[in-house]
Design a protein around this motif. Structure first.
Motif, PDB file in Angstrom:
ATOM      1  N   LEU A  15      -4.396   9.399 -45.523  1.00  0.00           N
ATOM      2  CA  LEU A  15      -4.260   9.516 -44.112  1.00  0.00           C
ATOM      3  C   LEU A  15      -2.819   8.853 -44.043  1.00  0.00           C
ATOM      4  O   LEU A  15      -2.496   7.656 -44.541  1.00  0.00           O
ATOM      5  N   PHE A  16      -1.876   9.290 -43.480  1.00  0.00           N
ATOM      6  CA  PHE A  16      -0.536   8.901 -43.291  1.00  0.00           C
ATOM      7  C   PHE A  16      -0.274   8.783 -41.847  1.00  0.00           C
ATOM      8  O   PHE A  16      -0.582   9.694 -40.953  1.00  0.00           O
ATOM      9  N   LEU A  17       0.201   7.633 -41.387  1.00  0.00           N
ATOM     10  CA  LEU A  17       0.394   7.303 -40.047  1.00  0.00           C
ATOM     11  C   LEU A  17       1.750   7.009 -39.817  1.00  0.00           C
ATOM     12  O   LEU A  17       2.295   6.457 -40.342  1.00  0.00           O
ATOM     13  N   SER A  18       2.346   7.842 -38.685  1.00  0.00           N
ATOM     14  CA  SER A  18       3.959   7.847 -38.661  1.00  0.00           C
ATOM     15  C   SER A  18       4.280   7.578 -37.169  1.00  0.00           C
ATOM     16  O   SER A  18       3.344   8.202 -36.052  1.00  0.00           O
ATOM     17  N   ASP A 100       3.325  20.389 -28.819  1.00  0.00           N
ATOM     18  CA  ASP A 100       3.890  20.472 -30.248  1.00  0.00           C
ATOM     19  C   ASP A 100       3.450  19.832 -31.025  1.00  0.00           C
ATOM     20  O   ASP A 100       3.352  19.944 -32.221  1.00  0.00           O
ATOM     21  N   ILE A 101       2.920  18.517 -30.788  1.00  0.00           N
ATOM     22  CA  ILE A 101       2.514  17.260 -31.914  1.00  0.00           C
ATOM     23  C   ILE A 101       0.923  17.505 -31.678  1.00  0.00           C
ATOM     24  O   ILE A 101       0.599  16.607 -32.313  1.00  0.00           O
ATOM     25  N   GLU A 102       0.179  18.174 -30.930  1.00  0.00           N
ATOM     26  CA  GLU A 102      -0.986  18.032 -30.648  1.00  0.00           C
ATOM     27  C   GLU A 102      -1.955  17.815 -31.809  1.00  0.00           C
ATOM     28  O   GLU A 102      -2.826  17.004 -31.980  1.00  0.00           O
ATOM     29  N   PRO A 103      -1.655  18.912 -32.900  1.00  0.00           N
ATOM     30  CA  PRO A 103      -2.652  18.602 -34.067  1.00  0.00           C
ATOM     31  C   PRO A 103      -2.328  17.470 -34.816  1.00  0.00           C
ATOM     32  O   PRO A 103      -3.438  17.004 -35.474  1.00  0.00           O
ATOM     33  N   ASP A 104      -1.483  16.618 -34.440  1.00  0.00           N
ATOM     34  CA  ASP A 104      -1.329  15.370 -35.266  1.00  0.00           C
ATOM     35  C   ASP A 104      -1.628  14.195 -34.179  1.00  0.00           C
ATOM     36  O   ASP A 104      -1.652  12.816 -34.575  1.00  0.00           O
ATOM     37  N   LEU A 105      -2.208  14.321 -33.110  1.00  0.00           N
ATOM     38  CA  LEU A 105      -2.530  13.337 -32.266  1.00  0.00           C
ATOM     39  C   LEU A 105      -4.199  12.812 -32.428  1.00  0.00           C
ATOM     40  O   LEU A 105      -4.437  11.810 -32.028  1.00  0.00           O
ATOM     41  N   LEU A 106      -4.966  13.867 -32.679  1.00  0.00           N
ATOM     42  CA  LEU A 106      -6.425  13.419 -32.732  1.00  0.00           C
ATOM     43  C   LEU A 106      -7.000  13.283 -34.209  1.00  0.00           C
ATOM     44  O   LEU A 106      -8.134  13.545 -34.160  1.00  0.00           O
ATOM     45  N   VAL A 107      -6.107  13.471 -35.051  1.00  0.00           N
ATOM     46  CA  VAL A 107      -6.478  13.254 -36.388  1.00  0.00           C
ATOM     47  C   VAL A 107      -7.744  12.048 -36.822  1.00  0.00           C
ATOM     48  O   VAL A 107      -8.680  12.180 -37.530  1.00  0.00           O
ATOM     49  N   PHE A 108      -7.315  11.129 -35.958  1.00  0.00           N
ATOM     50  CA  PHE A 108      -8.186   9.808 -36.399  1.00  0.00           C
ATOM     51  C   PHE A 108      -9.592  10.070 -35.972  1.00  0.00           C
ATOM     52  O   PHE A 108     -10.426   9.247 -36.258  1.00  0.00           O
ATOM     53  N   TYR A 109     -10.266  11.209 -34.983  1.00  0.00           N
ATOM     54  CA  TYR A 109     -11.169  11.128 -34.925  1.00  0.00           C
ATOM     55  C   TYR A 109     -11.917  11.850 -36.141  1.00  0.00           C
ATOM     56  O   TYR A 109     -13.464  11.833 -36.028  1.00  0.00           O
ATOM     57  N   ASN A 110     -11.287  12.278 -37.249  1.00  0.00           N
ATOM     58  CA  ASN A 110     -12.300  12.633 -38.330  1.00  0.00           C
ATOM     59  C   ASN A 110     -12.531  11.731 -39.151  1.00  0.00           C
ATOM     60  O   ASN A 110     -13.033  11.841 -40.362  1.00  0.00           O
ATOM     61  N   TYR A 111     -12.340  10.403 -38.788  1.00  0.00           N
ATOM     62  CA  TYR A 111     -12.764   9.314 -39.419  1.00  0.00           C
ATOM     63  C   TYR A 111     -13.861   8.517 -38.732  1.00  0.00           C
ATOM     64  O   TYR A 111     -13.958   8.668 -37.587  1.00  0.00           O
ATOM     65  N   PRO A 112     -14.478   7.532 -39.382  1.00  0.00           N
ATOM     66  CA  PRO A 112     -15.770   6.804 -38.682  1.00  0.00           C
ATOM     67  C   PRO A 112     -15.092   5.903 -37.672  1.00  0.00           C
ATOM     68  O   PRO A 112     -13.969   5.481 -37.791  1.00  0.00           O
ATOM     69  N   LYS A 113     -15.942   6.020 -36.330  1.00  0.00           N
ATOM     70  CA  LYS A 113     -15.603   5.338 -35.189  1.00  0.00           C
ATOM     71  C   LYS A 113     -15.190   3.811 -35.409  1.00  0.00           C
ATOM     72  O   LYS A 113     -14.504   3.295 -34.850  1.00  0.00           O
ATOM     73  N   GLN A 114     -15.722   3.135 -36.517  1.00  0.00           N
ATOM     74  CA  GLN A 114     -15.384   1.771 -36.595  1.00  0.00           C
ATOM     75  C   GLN A 114     -14.080   1.320 -37.119  1.00  0.00           C
ATOM     76  O   GLN A 114     -13.576   0.260 -36.750  1.00  0.00           O
TER      77      GLN A 114
END
Length: 183
Positions: A15-18, A100-114
């Motif tokens: 995961l890359f956060l920018s 335009d950036i929607e695909p990059d806004l909710l990626v964190f939901y693919n990871y455990p909620k913790q």
């Protein structure tokens, strides 16, 4: 920067956060094609604030914050699309930018909620950057680039030593899951 990291042995990035640096997503895809890209939602909110009327800011921010407070990606997507519908006529330029950036806004939901609260923003990284700035300020300037590199390296090692045994909130609970993401 990414090529340099790869040449120094960083084999895989999950995961890359920018904050939205132009070209970063493309460079990441070229260097680490399996990596997921998440936009910092705090920076997105700051950008929204800068583009809306002062009178609307609090209401818009409270509504946008609901995006990262949902239980799953489907609910978050529904909240985001409701946000588009509600504010699209008044702030079409803001909504267009978000779409335009929607695909990059909710990626964190693919990871455990913790760990979601830790990975939807660059706050951890910015905290470390503030430590560096605070320690560098009295120095005024560095005689060479190598002295600056050494200074930053020493600060990073000191930071790591101080927090070496500390596991960030939630990461200990999902360590096995996170390790399974890597080859």
């Amino acid at each position: 920067m990414l090529q340099n990291m790869k040449s120094r042995g960083l084999k895989q990035v999950e995961l890359f956060l920018s904050d939205g640096v132009v070209g970063m997503k493309t460079a990441l895809a070229r260097t680490y094609p399996k990596a997921h890209f998440q936009r910092c939602l705090v920076h997105v909110m700051r950008n929204i604030c800068a583009k809306v009327r002062v009178d609307d800011r609090e209401k818009i921010m409270n509504e946008f914050k609901q995006v990262h407070q949902q239980t799953n990606k489907e609910e978050a997507t529904a909240v985001l699309h409701d946000f588009y519908t509600k504010w699209g006529k008044v702030y079409s330029h803001v909504i267009r930018s978000l779409k335009d950036i929607e695909p990059d806004l909710l990626v964190f939901y693919n990871y455990p909620k913790q760990i979601r609260a830790s990975i939807y923003s660059t706050n951890m990284i910015e905290s470390f950057n503030n430590v560096i700035k605070r320690k560098a300020k009295p120095k005024a300037e560095f005689p060479t680039e190598q002295s600056l590199d050494a200074f930053i390296g020493i600060q990073a090692m000191s930071y790591n030593d101080r927090y070496f045994n500390r596991i960030h909130k939630g990461f200990g609970q999902v360590q096995d899951t996170l390790e399974s993401y890597f080859d």
